[in-house]
Design a protein around this motif. Sequence first.
Motif, PDB file in Angstrom:
ATOM      1  N   ILE A  70      -8.015   3.138  15.130  1.00 24.71           N
ATOM      2  CA  ILE A  70      -7.351   3.456  13.804  1.00 24.71           C
ATOM      3  C   ILE A  70      -8.106   2.685  12.661  1.00 24.71           C
ATOM      4  O   ILE A  70      -8.576   3.033  11.746  1.00 24.71           O
ATOM      5  CB  ILE A  70      -6.019   3.455  13.691  1.00 24.71           C
ATOM      6  CG1 ILE A  70      -5.358   4.120  14.992  1.00 24.71           C
ATOM      7  CG2 ILE A  70      -5.491   3.863  12.544  1.00 24.71           C
ATOM      8  CD1 ILE A  70      -5.839   5.772  15.003  1.00 24.71           C
ATOM      9  N   ASP A 111       0.367   0.195  15.393  1.00 30.84           N
ATOM     10  CA  ASP A 111       1.192  -0.942  14.779  1.00 30.84           C
ATOM     11  C   ASP A 111       1.665  -1.631  16.071  1.00 30.84           C
ATOM     12  O   ASP A 111       2.767  -2.571  16.044  1.00 30.84           O
ATOM     13  CB  ASP A 111       2.366  -0.096  14.175  1.00 30.84           C
ATOM     14  CG  ASP A 111       1.839   0.306  13.005  1.00 30.84           C
ATOM     15  OD1 ASP A 111       2.580   1.220  12.396  1.00 30.84           O
ATOM     16  OD2 ASP A 111       0.725   0.034  12.633  1.00 30.84           O
ATOM     17  N   ARG A 151       0.815  -1.277   0.022  1.00 31.93           N
ATOM     18  CA  ARG A 151       0.084   0.152  -0.017  1.00 31.93           C
ATOM     19  C   ARG A 151       0.762   1.229  -0.062  1.00 31.93           C
ATOM     20  O   ARG A 151       0.623   2.462  -0.619  1.00 31.93           O
ATOM     21  CB  ARG A 151      -0.947   0.013   1.179  1.00 31.93           C
ATOM     22  CG  ARG A 151      -1.891   1.082   1.079  1.00 31.93           C
ATOM     23  CD  ARG A 151      -2.896   0.950   2.462  1.00 31.93           C
ATOM     24  NE  ARG A 151      -3.747   2.057   2.348  1.00 31.93           N
ATOM     25  CZ  ARG A 151      -3.435   3.088   2.515  1.00 31.93           C
ATOM     26  NH1 ARG A 151      -2.205   3.563   2.812  1.00 31.93           N
ATOM     27  NH2 ARG A 151      -4.019   4.416   2.394  1.00 31.93           N
TER      28      ARG A 151
HETATM   29  C1  EPZ Z   1       0.616   4.330   7.983  1.00 34.71           C
HETATM   30  O1  EPZ Z   1      -0.358   3.832   7.114  1.00 34.71           O
HETATM   31  C2  EPZ Z   1       1.483   3.165   8.264  1.00 34.71           C
HETATM   32  N1  EPZ Z   1       2.121   2.731   7.098  1.00 34.71           N
HETATM   33  C3  EPZ Z   1       0.769   2.088   8.903  1.00 34.71           C
HETATM   34  O2  EPZ Z   1       1.945   1.106   9.207  1.00 34.71           O
HETATM   35  C4  EPZ Z   1       0.471   2.592  10.033  1.00 34.71           C
HETATM   36  O3  EPZ Z   1      -0.535   1.431  10.752  1.00 34.71           O
HETATM   37  C5  EPZ Z   1      -0.676   3.856   9.914  1.00 34.71           C
HETATM   38  O4  EPZ Z   1       0.215   4.784   9.159  1.00 34.71           O
HETATM   39  C6  EPZ Z   1      -1.410   4.517  11.162  1.00 34.71           C
HETATM   40  O5  EPZ Z   1      -0.310   4.805  11.835  1.00 34.71           O
HETATM   41  C7  EPZ Z   1       3.303   3.735   6.639  1.00 34.71           C
HETATM   42  O6  EPZ Z   1       3.592   4.745   7.099  1.00 34.71           O
HETATM   43  C8  EPZ Z   1       4.051   3.020   5.273  1.00 34.71           C
HETATM   44  P1  EPZ Z   1      -3.306   6.337   7.587  1.00 34.71           P
HETATM   45  P2  EPZ Z   1      -1.306   4.547   6.386  1.00 34.71           P
HETATM   46  O7  EPZ Z   1      -3.468   6.740   6.388  1.00 34.71           O
HETATM   47  O8  EPZ Z   1      -1.004   5.998   5.992  1.00 34.71           O
HETATM   48  C9  EPZ Z   1      -8.053   6.264   7.333  1.00 34.71           C
HETATM   49  C10 EPZ Z   1       2.774  -1.022   9.558  1.00 34.71           C
HETATM   50  O9  EPZ Z   1       2.436  -1.831  10.248  1.00 34.71           O
HETATM   51  N2  EPZ Z   1      -7.744   7.034   6.120  1.00 34.71           N
HETATM   52  O10 EPZ Z   1      -2.608   7.127   8.733  1.00 34.71           O
HETATM   53  O11 EPZ Z   1      -1.878   3.950   5.417  1.00 34.71           O
HETATM   54  C11 EPZ Z   1      -7.336   4.764   7.274  1.00 34.71           C
HETATM   55  O12 EPZ Z   1      -8.446   3.993   6.620  1.00 34.71           O
HETATM   56  C12 EPZ Z   1       1.935  -0.303   8.702  1.00 34.71           C
HETATM   57  O13 EPZ Z   1       3.987  -0.629   9.504  1.00 34.71           O
HETATM   58  C13 EPZ Z   1      -8.769   7.315   5.375  1.00 34.71           C
HETATM   59  O14 EPZ Z   1     -10.183   7.076   5.719  1.00 34.71           O
HETATM   60  O15 EPZ Z   1      -2.437   4.922   7.442  1.00 34.71           O
HETATM   61  C14 EPZ Z   1      -7.163   4.578   8.815  1.00 34.71           C
HETATM   62  O16 EPZ Z   1      -8.620   4.221   9.386  1.00 34.71           O
HETATM   63  C15 EPZ Z   1       0.197  -0.772   8.931  1.00 34.71           C
HETATM   64  N3  EPZ Z   1      -8.498   8.106   4.007  1.00 34.71           N
HETATM   65  C16 EPZ Z   1      -6.608   5.957   9.286  1.00 34.71           C
HETATM   66  O17 EPZ Z   1      -7.340   6.975   8.200  1.00 34.71           O
HETATM   67  C17 EPZ Z   1      -7.466   8.396   3.652  1.00 34.71           C
HETATM   68  O18 EPZ Z   1      -7.318   9.050   2.499  1.00 34.71           O
HETATM   69  C18 EPZ Z   1      -5.378   5.930   9.480  1.00 34.71           C
HETATM   70  O19 EPZ Z   1      -4.724   5.768   8.021  1.00 34.71           O
HETATM   71  C19 EPZ Z   1      -6.216   7.916   4.397  1.00 34.71           C
HETATM   72  C20 EPZ Z   1      -6.651   7.209   5.499  1.00 34.71           C
END
Ligand code: EPZ
Length: 419
Positions: A326, A304, A92
């Motif tokens: 989250i 995480d 992703r």
């Molecule tokens: C980052 O993912 C990390 N990955 C994840 O780590 C981590 O769990 C996550 O942040 C939360 O801290 C990287 O940095 C590569 P988010 P990301 O966008 O950016 C919602 C691991 O295990 N959302 O902060 O994809 C989403 O569905 C991985 O190392 C929207 O609704 O996470 C979630 O519920 C797993 N719309 C929340 O926000 C959007 O456009 C947080 O997601 C974007 C996100």
Amino acid sequence: MEALVIEGGVRLKGEVLVSGAKNAVLPIMAACLLTDGECVIRNVPDLRDVRTMLKLLDALGVDIDWRGRELRLRAKRIKEPVAPYDLVKTMRASVLVLGPLVARERFAKVSLPGGCAIGERPIDLHIKGLRQLGVEVDLEKGYVIADAKRLEGSIFAFDKVTVTGTENLIMASVMAKGETILENVAQEPEVWDLVEVLKKMGAKIEKLDVNAVRIEGVERLSGFEHEVMPDRIEAATFLIAGAMAGEEVLVRNAIKEHMVAVLTKLSECGVRMEFLPEGIKVYGCDRIKAVDMETFPYPGFPTDVQAQYMAMMCIAKGTSVITENIFERRFMHVAELRRMGADITVEGKRAVVRGVKKLKGAPVMASDLRASSSLVLAALVAEGNSKVSRIYHLDRGYEKFDEKLRKLGARIWRVKEDA
Ligand code: EPZ
């Protein structure tokens, strides 16, 4: 495919060195697309996700020279600003090339990442932010088509905190005409590691009040040299391993300032730790107290580390309630922990964990990166042998995890298993 066989009951002792942070190195690698200069990244961990990002950068035309922990990248020119589905679907974080390609090429075609085991993982906020910057974004056949001829600085507040959304928007705006203000940005240390790199490249980024940044667009950016910060999630994983199965473990180069919520929670559970110049020493704790926990965006308790914390609560004294705020499906490890005798009931975003005296070794299956590490932690303290299958999930985000545990005295082996 490979699995890990673990003989439970062995006490861990010694020290472990934390590798470079996966969630810092991935956006920093993507930042190389913003310049035709040479980018030198040090302390790069050897992870599946790093290799996947390299495949994507190679497809985009980036010259790559990876020797040990030093990675040299140079995007002299972008072959074609397209991130194909077959690569994006495996990781992703590939979506992190969207912002840089928009900034550099004023055009990008990036596959929608699709969901994964832990949730839908939409990127609607990435898209909303790009549109606010004047980018025309269409969705066609599962691809994001971004036409940024009119990329221009603007203001944008995120409805929800998103780590890669913040990173993408910052990278999209560093060469936009004029000023951009982003509000409600993610505060994770990995975001600021990326910002440090962008500033080294010549970007003008200023942290405003608690969770806002101001970016003044510049004409062009240069290459950089940067050492990736240590991985606070890996550090937390080893601290929990030491608390559950230790005599004592020194987690070398863990940065306590990046982990205050985790360290506070471990202390509440009765875990004894020492903060030393070289890292954090944790002592095995036979009477771990059950303490409720909720995940939040940084600086709250990180999602995480939720699965690893749950493994520790499975053998704690008492009952704890773990709330995952989250992601909507980040309890895939619960069914597997139950196979080891854990007493857990899930009610929506809450898991109620009743501590048991002993877990029992069993064959279990990894479903996602952090769930796989929690199953290993549980297996370390279980009676008898366990086998954790599909550990390609683990290899995505932990460098030599089984080797590091073996060095601490764990009886853990990597075995081949038929698909
Ligand atoms: C980052 O993912 C990390 N990955 C994840 O780590 C981590 O769990 C996550 O942040 C939360 O801290 C990287 O940095 C590569 P988010 P990301 O966008 O950016 C919602 C691991 O295990 N959302 O902060 O994809 C989403 O569905 C991985 O190392 C929207 O609704 O996470 C979630 O519920 C797993 N719309 C929340 O926000 C959007 O456009 C947080 O997601 C974007 C996100």
